[in-house]
Design a protein around this motif. Sequence first.
Motif, mmCIF file in Angstrom:
data_model
loop_
_atom_site.group_PDB
_atom_site.id
_atom_site.type_symbol
_atom_site.label_atom_id
_atom_site.label_comp_id
_atom_site.label_asym_id
_atom_site.label_seq_id
_atom_site.Cartn_x
_atom_site.Cartn_y
_atom_site.Cartn_z
ATOM 1 N N PRO A 183 39.190 59.498 89.775
ATOM 2 C CA PRO A 183 40.632 59.499 89.477
ATOM 3 C C PRO A 183 40.892 59.841 88.013
ATOM 4 N N ASP A 184 42.028 60.466 87.754
ATOM 5 C CA ASP A 184 42.388 60.900 86.401
ATOM 6 C C ASP A 184 42.434 59.736 85.407
ATOM 7 N N HIS A 185 42.956 58.585 85.842
ATOM 8 C CA HIS A 185 43.064 57.475 84.888
ATOM 9 C C HIS A 185 41.674 56.971 84.441
ATOM 10 N N ILE A 186 40.686 57.079 85.283
ATOM 11 C CA ILE A 186 39.320 56.704 84.904
ATOM 12 C C ILE A 186 38.769 57.704 83.889
ATOM 13 N N ARG A 204 40.506 59.522 81.803
ATOM 14 C CA ARG A 204 41.209 59.312 80.534
ATOM 15 C C ARG A 204 40.644 58.098 79.792
ATOM 16 N N GLN A 205 40.326 57.030 80.526
ATOM 17 C CA GLN A 205 39.744 55.843 79.902
ATOM 18 C C GLN A 205 38.389 56.174 79.268
ATOM 19 N N GLN A 206 37.578 56.938 79.989
ATOM 20 C CA GLN A 206 36.262 57.313 79.472
ATOM 21 C C GLN A 206 36.382 58.194 78.237
ATOM 22 N N GLN A 207 37.330 59.123 78.268
ATOM 23 C CA GLN A 207 37.531 60.005 77.117
ATOM 24 C C GLN A 207 38.030 59.214 75.912
#
Length: 143
Positions: free
Chosen positions: A7-10, A12-15
């Motif tokens: 998922p995109d939110h994961i 973004r969190q990793q980035q």
Amino acid sequence: MTTLLVPDHILRQQQAKKKAEEEASKKPATERIPQPTGWRILVMPYQGKAKTEGGVYVPDQAKDREARATVVAYVVKVGPLAYKDQDKFGPDSAPWCKEGDWVCIGRYAGSRFQIEGGEVRIINDDEVIATIIDPDDIKTYGA
């Protein structure tokens, strides 16, 4: 071959985490050291001189052994509540030490942490035995 969908939110969190780690690694070592909390004090054990008065170089292994058993340390950071317990230190007492002081501590006092450049210890504020002017004035025997 199977493709994993994240998922995109994961992502973004990793980035964001990776970016924060990169920024933190750019900070000077003095800002990346452990920050003492509460009544604790961050000290760096004295490692002694690299060369004896007779001109003999002291091996790193001997300096490390001495630092582990030393009773002398440099105060790097003082926690926000250090020396503020009136029941323990009295209402009108001044702090026993401050950042930049050389102090005597118990031989094996505190919790040890390895960081870039050596070992640091986090001790309680009441583990400071004395303040001193010159760390070379204190000799450690039986280390």
